[in-house]
Structures are given as structure tokens and as C-alpha cells.
Scaffold this active site. Structure first.
Site, short mmCIF file in Angstrom:
data_model
loop_
_atom_site.label_atom_id
_atom_site.label_comp_id
_atom_site.label_asym_id
_atom_site.label_seq_id
_atom_site.Cartn_x
_atom_site.Cartn_y
_atom_site.Cartn_z
N LEU A 90 -23.85 -11.21 -33.87
CA LEU A 90 -23.17 -12.44 -34.26
C LEU A 90 -21.99 -12.61 -33.31
O LEU A 90 -21.38 -11.62 -32.89
CB LEU A 90 -22.64 -12.36 -35.71
CG LEU A 90 -23.65 -12.40 -36.86
CD1 LEU A 90 -22.91 -12.23 -38.18
CD2 LEU A 90 -24.44 -13.70 -36.87
N ASP A 91 -21.64 -13.86 -33.00
CA ASP A 91 -20.44 -14.11 -32.20
C ASP A 91 -19.23 -13.55 -32.93
O ASP A 91 -19.21 -13.48 -34.17
CB ASP A 91 -20.24 -15.61 -31.97
CG ASP A 91 -21.32 -16.23 -31.11
OD1 ASP A 91 -22.01 -15.48 -30.39
OD2 ASP A 91 -21.47 -17.46 -31.15
N ARG A 92 -18.20 -13.22 -32.16
CA ARG A 92 -17.00 -12.61 -32.74
C ARG A 92 -16.41 -13.46 -33.88
O ARG A 92 -15.99 -12.92 -34.90
CB ARG A 92 -15.95 -12.41 -31.63
CG ARG A 92 -14.68 -11.76 -32.11
CD ARG A 92 -13.72 -11.51 -30.97
NE ARG A 92 -12.50 -10.89 -31.44
CZ ARG A 92 -11.51 -10.51 -30.66
NH1 ARG A 92 -11.59 -10.69 -29.36
NH2 ARG A 92 -10.44 -9.94 -31.16
N ARG A 141 -24.01 -23.50 -32.10
CA ARG A 141 -22.78 -24.20 -31.69
C ARG A 141 -23.08 -25.28 -30.65
O ARG A 141 -22.58 -26.41 -30.74
CB ARG A 141 -21.77 -23.18 -31.16
CG ARG A 141 -21.33 -22.18 -32.22
CD ARG A 141 -20.71 -20.93 -31.63
NE ARG A 141 -19.44 -21.22 -30.96
CZ ARG A 141 -18.71 -20.28 -30.36
NH1 ARG A 141 -19.14 -19.01 -30.35
NH2 ARG A 141 -17.57 -20.60 -29.78
#
Length: 316
Positions: free
Chosen positions: A143-145, A245
Site C-alpha cells: 500500500l502507498d505510505r 489515485r
């Protein structure tokens, strides 16, 4: 004394469950707190031996391999999870499920999944510190930060292989919630746009829609509508970097407080309402359990920041 020897020479016989793992990744789990550069150095110098012979970092371990792990001299100042003990301890409350094969975590926003890029530790390093007795612990996916929510950790190599096969064959169902700018149309069920990843000179990753990109698809449906925003559920069919996104931006509805792909006017409005993080949350995940062979599903509750903004927008 600035340096300390981390341990004496050790010999480890590889069990079936650890076979197929690269030697460099194996050493990272065995030499906790030792920087990657040092691991590659001891491999290059031949201090690590497999069946008495030298190996390259990409060597894949085989059942019954005998691995010689040398004593490693580590500076006490080397990055280690210890300065973040509070964050590590807090991870316990984020565990949604755990057995001897898998762990499902509700990852907090702002925590990277692994150390690197100037970070001494991330989620996986924290979990290894939390479970020092675990012989094996690896991320199944990422997962992205700044994205929160469901992420799976494998506690056995066989479970990791099982999970990766499900990812490859589309048997894992991941659903995200995103607060997006404007009114997402009910008629728009999917975004299908090829994505290309670019690495900037700074090392930052930016993704854009491009004809020469990789095929990418995300499916959507509206959960709630507000005056200036929509809460949507996004289901990625492919698994590209920053996919949800960039697809939201491409559709004309960027995600709230997205510092890379957002809309500054919308973000200012959301920040004025108290939102201080990207509103992208891995709300649920479903997969076939490697032992029971039945489908299991887990849901991750919102943190206070996400719950608060939804409540404020509803009250308008």
C-alpha cells in the site's frame, strides 16, 4: 565501544517452507537491523556460504541447503526499530486477523510498508520486531505510505506463494474507499486507461496516463454523495503503482488531500474541515485461505480523520 558483534557464526538448514526465497531476502530476516549494503557486502566477499560455496544475492534457497551466516559487526547507531517502540507496540491494536500462516493489518496512514528512502523502518520491520520469534514474515502486497487499510502479511513461504498465485489469477478482491472531488456520475462504473511510471531525478515516482503505458483498469461505484464531494468504492482489476489515485484524476475527480495527483482548491476545502491525510483507505479484502481453502473477508474501520470528515460533510 562504537561497534558490537551481532552474533557468532551460525549454520542454518533450510526447511521446505523457506525454499525458493532469495538469499539476500533470507539474510535480511536473519540479520535484523543490519543495513542492506552490509548484507550485499558479506555476500560479495564470500562470507556467506551455501553448502560451503559462494552464492550471488539472487540465489534461490533449496530444501536442506546449509547456510553459513557470519558474525556481523554493526554500529550501534545503525537504523533499527528501537526509536519507534511506541509505533511498533501500537501495531498490535491494528491486527485484524492472525493465525500461523497469515496476518491481516489495518495499516495506519503515514507508515511506509517497508524501510528505505531515508526511513529506518516501516510496517514489515515493525512487525518483525513485534514478533521476534517469527522465522518468516513478508508482505504479500503493498500500500502507498499515505494509504491506510487492509494489508496481508505471510508468516510462511508456502502462504506467500499461495497468496501471490491469487493475486496473479485475480482471485483476491480488494476494495478501497476514496473521497473524491465533485459528483462522480452513477453511469461511470470503470476507468480503463494505460499507466506509465516515471522516476523523477529526485527519485520520486510519478504515474501518468499514457498510450504506451501498461493496461490498467479500476471499477467504481458511489457510496455517498456530499455537496462538493463523493465517497466512492474503487476495485482495482490490475495492480499498478498509484493506480486508483491516477484513475480518479483521469476521470476528473481527484482524491482528497492527494499531494501528488490532487486538486489544490478541493484539498484546501477539505483541510479547512480538518482532513490532514490522503482519503484513500483499503476498506476490505477477500481471499482464499491457504489452509481451509474457503473464502475469508476482512474489513478495516476508518481512523478518526476519515470518520470525522465523512461526519462533517454529512451534516452540511
Amino acid at each position: 565501544m562504537n561497534d558490537q558483534v551481532s552474533q557468532k557464526v551460525r549454520f542454518v538448514t533450510i526447511e521446505d517452507d523457506l525454499s525458493g526465497q532469495r538469499i539476500d531476502n533470507f539474510l535480511r530476516t536473519q540479520l535484523k537491523g543490519v543495513p542492506k549494503s552490509m548484507i550485499y557486502r558479506i555476500l560479495r566477499k564470500g562470507e556467506v556460504r551455501v553448502n560451503k560455496g559462494r552464492v550471488k544475492p539472487e540465489y534461490k534457497l533449496q530444501p536442506q541447503d546449509l547456510v553459513r551466516i557470519p558474525p556481523v559487526r554493526v554500529s550501534q547507531g545503525q537504523p533499527a526499530p528501537s526509536p519507534k517502540l511506541d509505533s511498533i507496540a501500537a501495531l498490535t491494536s491494528h491486527i485484524l486477523f492472525e493465525d500461523d500462516r497469515l496476518m491481516v493489518i489495518n495499516k495506519p496512514s503515514g507508515m511506509a510498508v517497508h524501510g528505505g528512502s531515508g526511513l529506518s523502518f516501516g510496517l514489515i520491520e515493525g512487525l518483525r520486531a513485534l514478533r521476534p520469534e517469527a522465522k518468516f514474515m513478508e508482505l504479500v502486497h503493498r500500500l502507498d505510505r499515505d494509504t491506510s487499510g487492509c494489508i496481508i502479511i505471510a508468516k510462511k513461504r508456502s502462504a506467500l506463494r499461495h497468496m501471490h498465485e491469487q493475486l496473479r489469477t485475480g482471485k483476491m478482491d480488494k476494495r478501497y474507499h476514496a473521497l473524491v472531488c465533485g459528483q462522480w456520475p452513477d453511469s461511470r462504473f470503470k476507468v480503463k486507461a494505460p499507466l506509465r511510471k516515471n522516476i523523477l531525478q529526485s527519485g520520486e515516482r510519478m504515474v501518468s496516463v499514457s498510450e504506451d503505458g501498461k493496461p490498467s483498469e479500476t471499477r467504481y461505484h458511489v457510496l455517498k454523495r456530499f455537496n462538493s464531494a463523493s465517497l466512492v468504492e474503487a476495485s482495482p482489476i490490475t495492480g499498478r503503482t498509484h493506480q486508483i489515485r491516477v484513475h480518479c484524476l483521469h476521470a476528473g475527480h481527484p482524491i482528497a488531500c492527494d499531494t501528488k495527483y490532487g486538486d489544490s482548491e478541493f484539498d484546501t476545502e477539505m483541510r479547512n474541515n480538518g482532513l490532514n491525510r490522503l482519503f484513500l483507505h483499503a476498506a476490505s479484502i477477500a481471499f482464499i485461505h491457504p489452509v481451509s481453502e474457503t473464502t475469508v473477508r476482512f474489513e478495516a474501520p476508518y481512523d478518526n480523520a476519515l470518520s470525522s470528515i465523512v461526519s462533517k460533510l454529512q451534516d452540511r
